[in-house]
Design an enzyme around this catalytic site. Structure first.
Site, PDB file in Angstrom:
ATOM      1  N   MET A 112       0.846  -1.189   0.000  1.00  0.00           N
ATOM      2  CA  MET A 112       0.000   0.000   0.000  1.00  0.00           C
ATOM      3  C   MET A 112       0.880   1.238   0.000  1.00  0.00           C
ATOM      4  O   MET A 112       1.878   1.296   0.717  1.00  0.00           O
ATOM      5  CB  MET A 112      -0.897   0.024   1.245  1.00  0.00           C
ATOM      6  CG  MET A 112      -1.791   1.266   1.334  1.00  0.00           C
ATOM      7  SD  MET A 112      -2.771   1.329   2.859  1.00  0.00           S
ATOM      8  CE  MET A 112      -1.510   1.859   4.033  1.00  0.00           C
ATOM      9  N   ASP A 114      -0.054   5.633  -1.428  1.00  0.00           N
ATOM     10  CA  ASP A 114      -0.904   6.812  -1.243  1.00  0.00           C
ATOM     11  C   ASP A 114      -2.353   6.482  -0.883  1.00  0.00           C
ATOM     12  O   ASP A 114      -2.987   5.646  -1.533  1.00  0.00           O
ATOM     13  CB  ASP A 114      -0.960   7.640  -2.532  1.00  0.00           C
ATOM     14  CG  ASP A 114       0.402   7.997  -3.076  1.00  0.00           C
ATOM     15  OD1 ASP A 114       1.409   7.716  -2.406  1.00  0.00           O
ATOM     16  OD2 ASP A 114       0.450   8.560  -4.184  1.00  0.00           O
ATOM     17  N   GLU A 288       3.542  15.915  -6.138  1.00  0.00           N
ATOM     18  CA  GLU A 288       2.528  14.872  -6.277  1.00  0.00           C
ATOM     19  C   GLU A 288       1.351  15.150  -5.346  1.00  0.00           C
ATOM     20  O   GLU A 288       1.403  16.002  -4.461  1.00  0.00           O
ATOM     21  CB  GLU A 288       3.120  13.501  -5.921  1.00  0.00           C
ATOM     22  CG  GLU A 288       4.229  13.032  -6.839  1.00  0.00           C
ATOM     23  CD  GLU A 288       4.662  11.614  -6.529  1.00  0.00           C
ATOM     24  OE1 GLU A 288       4.631  10.796  -7.459  1.00  0.00           O
ATOM     25  OE2 GLU A 288       5.035  11.331  -5.383  1.00  0.00           O
ATOM     26  N   TRP A 374       9.723   7.083   0.509  1.00  0.00           N
ATOM     27  CA  TRP A 374      10.155   6.385  -0.699  1.00  0.00           C
ATOM     28  C   TRP A 374      11.620   5.950  -0.650  1.00  0.00           C
ATOM     29  O   TRP A 374      12.040   5.119  -1.454  1.00  0.00           O
ATOM     30  CB  TRP A 374       9.895   7.249  -1.932  1.00  0.00           C
ATOM     31  CG  TRP A 374       8.480   7.182  -2.404  1.00  0.00           C
ATOM     32  CD1 TRP A 374       7.565   8.200  -2.462  1.00  0.00           C
ATOM     33  CD2 TRP A 374       7.791   6.019  -2.889  1.00  0.00           C
ATOM     34  NE1 TRP A 374       6.362   7.743  -2.942  1.00  0.00           N
ATOM     35  CE2 TRP A 374       6.471   6.408  -3.218  1.00  0.00           C
ATOM     36  CE3 TRP A 374       8.154   4.684  -3.066  1.00  0.00           C
ATOM     37  CZ2 TRP A 374       5.524   5.513  -3.711  1.00  0.00           C
ATOM     38  CZ3 TRP A 374       7.210   3.801  -3.566  1.00  0.00           C
ATOM     39  CH2 TRP A 374       5.919   4.213  -3.887  1.00  0.00           C
TER      40      TRP A 374
END
Length: 568
Positions: A112, A114, A288, A374
């Site tokens: 999983m 965002d 983003e 990330w």
């Protein structure tokens, strides 16, 4: 051989084929052929070559009683997966992970990232999320789906939107179309997402939509997808909301290192209105997951708009993070009132992709983030699942020194989730004082609330620790007005050079420091002044932190009103 292709023909008698996964294997492709035609899209799976790390289910129930061919590409004949494929009507999702949080949302299995498409309707909070059902590493992006009535306890609802010929399903949002502007039906839930596809000419990202007539359980994809295209490589993450003064919908899109704003009357046809980003904030990485919300200013009747912008990399402590801008919005253009500043929503390493619920009740603006980074998200020490969400947070604005800042307060439901509380009124610290957090800490999931009166101390330090010698050191620098968290000795930190870290944030001008710590089996969220400054960090201790030790710099100080709660 990377180009090997094998066909397994069978009459489907069971719901699943269980696929053996080895995480460090190269990706193979698996798909279904029926009547000599490819069915749907092929998925990338790291099929086991030397060992089996875990299994994932490959759904076959749609073809029960029929003959199909399973097409498996890119796996050599000597790979052990050929001996370990299984068929079954069951897939066991019983938790096998000691690090799985107790009161933070996680997927039942698989990867999983965002949070997506959140909306509230008929007493239920819906949370969708970037999801890989075929492994616990990023890939095969679907929208997974969970629901809750209290923002604390979540029910797995399975896959909501799956990849198709237009692309895999990247991040986006949902709206409740109360007035049937789209023609899909009054109260329809309309989802917007990025369709992402690799082509011989490079990555292609376009915007698509789907609608639900059963309150978000299932979605029907719009026949004329995609609804927006661009020549930009990074063109994604549509956030849609209703702008009442102009009676139109607004879509925010992340495009490289700026945002684009579109408008629509019917959710289908979109017109570009403006851009925002150049010369504003941090540009250390790709922008983003945008959001744009109007928030009340604490202690006034005024409101301002906040543009939430997630960035990767470029965070204050490396990797991904969430920045924001405070300003004005007229339905077409956002104006940043503080262009000279970069403001961070959270000062930890593990807070990203933060977005808000549509249609939240009682005028609330509720946000949730992805609790990872990330830099190492694919490598954290879990296998059955990877990644959790932060606790839900109520957003507002507060004034300080003539400036406006975002406040992220733990949602009120976290107070309602407390049980078996214990209070220690005052601890006087001259040298070292130790407080046991047991029994509230026994399952590794609890909240600690306290107030530090530093008196003449210039530095107040305290440590969360366990009997294994693992610890998290926190320091309140009274002079510099900062709070820091050091997780370099927190437990397992070996999986990434970027994980051992110390994070630091400003705190308010008040001498006393009010602090709420939400500790779960693999995370710590620190809220000072009930959300004016926030820090979120993952940790992986081999046993729960069951002790807090306060240390003095040589001057006495007091810790008042220590409240310790289990979270039910």
């Amino acid at each position: 051989m990377a180009n090997e292709e094998n066909f397994v023909s069978l009459e489907v008698a069971n719901r699943y084929m269980l696929l053996p996964v080895q995480e460090n294997s190269p990706e193979a492709k698996i798909g279904i052929i029926k009547d000599n035609l490819q069915v749907g899209v092929y998925s990338n799976v790291r099929l086991a070559r030397e060992r089996v790390d875990y299994y994932v289910p490959f759904e076959l129930s749609e073809y029960k009683g029929e003959y199909v061919t399973i097409d498996i590409q890119g796996v050599p004949e000597n790979a052990i997966c050929w001996r370990y494929f299984k068929v079954s009507d069951l897939f066991d999702t019983t938790n096998t992970e000691k690090f799985r949080p107790s009161y933070h949302h996680t997927p039942a299995y698989g990867w999983m990232n965002d949070p997506n498409g959140m909306f509230y309707k008929d007493g239920v909070y819906h949370l969708y999320f970037q999801y890989n059902p075929y492994g616990s590493m990023w890939g095969n992006m679907h929208w997974g789906h969970s629901t809750s009535t209290d923002l604390v306890n979540w029910k797995n609802e399975g896959v909501a939107i799956a990849p198709d010929a237009v692309g895999t399903i990247f991040s986006g949002s949902c709206v409740v179309d109360h007035n049937n502007t789209s023609g899909f039906g009054e109260g329809a839930v309309v989802a917007f997402y990025t369709s992402a596809k690799q082509t011989p000419w490079g990555d292609c990202q376009t915007q698509s939509m789907a609608y639900s007539l059963d309150n978000g359980k299932t979605f029907i994809k719009y026949a004329n997808n995609p609804i927006l295209t661009s020549s930009e490589k990074d063109f994604r993450d549509p956030k849609v909301f209703w702008y009442a003064p102009k009676e139109h919908w607004v879509m925010m899109l992340a495009v490289g290192q700026h945002m684009e704003i579109y408008s629509s009357k019917n959710l289908k046809d979109w017109t570009k209105e403006s851009e925002f980003g150049e010369g504003h904030g941090c540009h250390g990485g790709v922008w983003e997951c945008p959001d744009l919300v109007e928030l009340p200013i604490e202690g006034t009747k005024d409101k301002k708009w906040v543009l939430i912008c997630n960035i990767n990399p470029g965070g204050p402590f490396g990797g991904s993070a969430t920045q924001y801008f405070v300003g004005d919005f007229d339905g077409s253009t956002f104006t940043n009132n503080y262009p000279e500043e970069t403001k961070w929503m959270d000062y930890g390493k593990d807070h990203y992709a933060t977005v808000t619920w549509n249609n939240a009740p009682d005028g609330r603006c509720i946000a949730i983030g992805w609790m990872s980074n990330w830099q190492y998200a694919n490598n954290v020490p879990t296998l059955q699942y990877r990644s959790a969400n932060t606790i839900a947070r109520d957003l507002s604005l507060f004034k300080q020194d003539g400036n406006l800042f975002l406040k992220s307060e733990p949602c009120k439901e976290m107070v309602e989730a407390r049980k078996d509380g214990r209070q220690i009124k005052t601890v006087n610290v001259a040298k070292t004082e130790t407080v046991s957090l047991s029994p509230q800490s026994d399952n590794g999931a609890y909240e600690v609330e306290l107030s530090i009166n530093p008196e003449k101390s210039k530095e107040v330090s305290f440590t969360l620790s366990n009997g294994k010698g693992e610890k998290v050191l926190m320091i309140y620098d009274v002079v510099k007005k900062t709070f820091s968290m050091d997780r370099t000795m927190s437990g397992n930190v070996s999986f990434s050079k970027d994980f051992p870290a110390t994070t630091i944030m400003p705190v308010g001008k008040s001498k006393n420091l009010k602090l709420r710590l939400f500790v779960d089996k693999s995370s710590i969220e620190a809220f000072t002044e009930n959300g004016k400054y926030v820090m979120t960090n993952c940790v992986f201790p081999s046993a729960p932190y069951d002790t807090v030790t306060f240390e003095s710099d040589g001057n006495r100080y007091k810790v008042n009103n220590i409240n310790i709660y289990q979270i039910k």
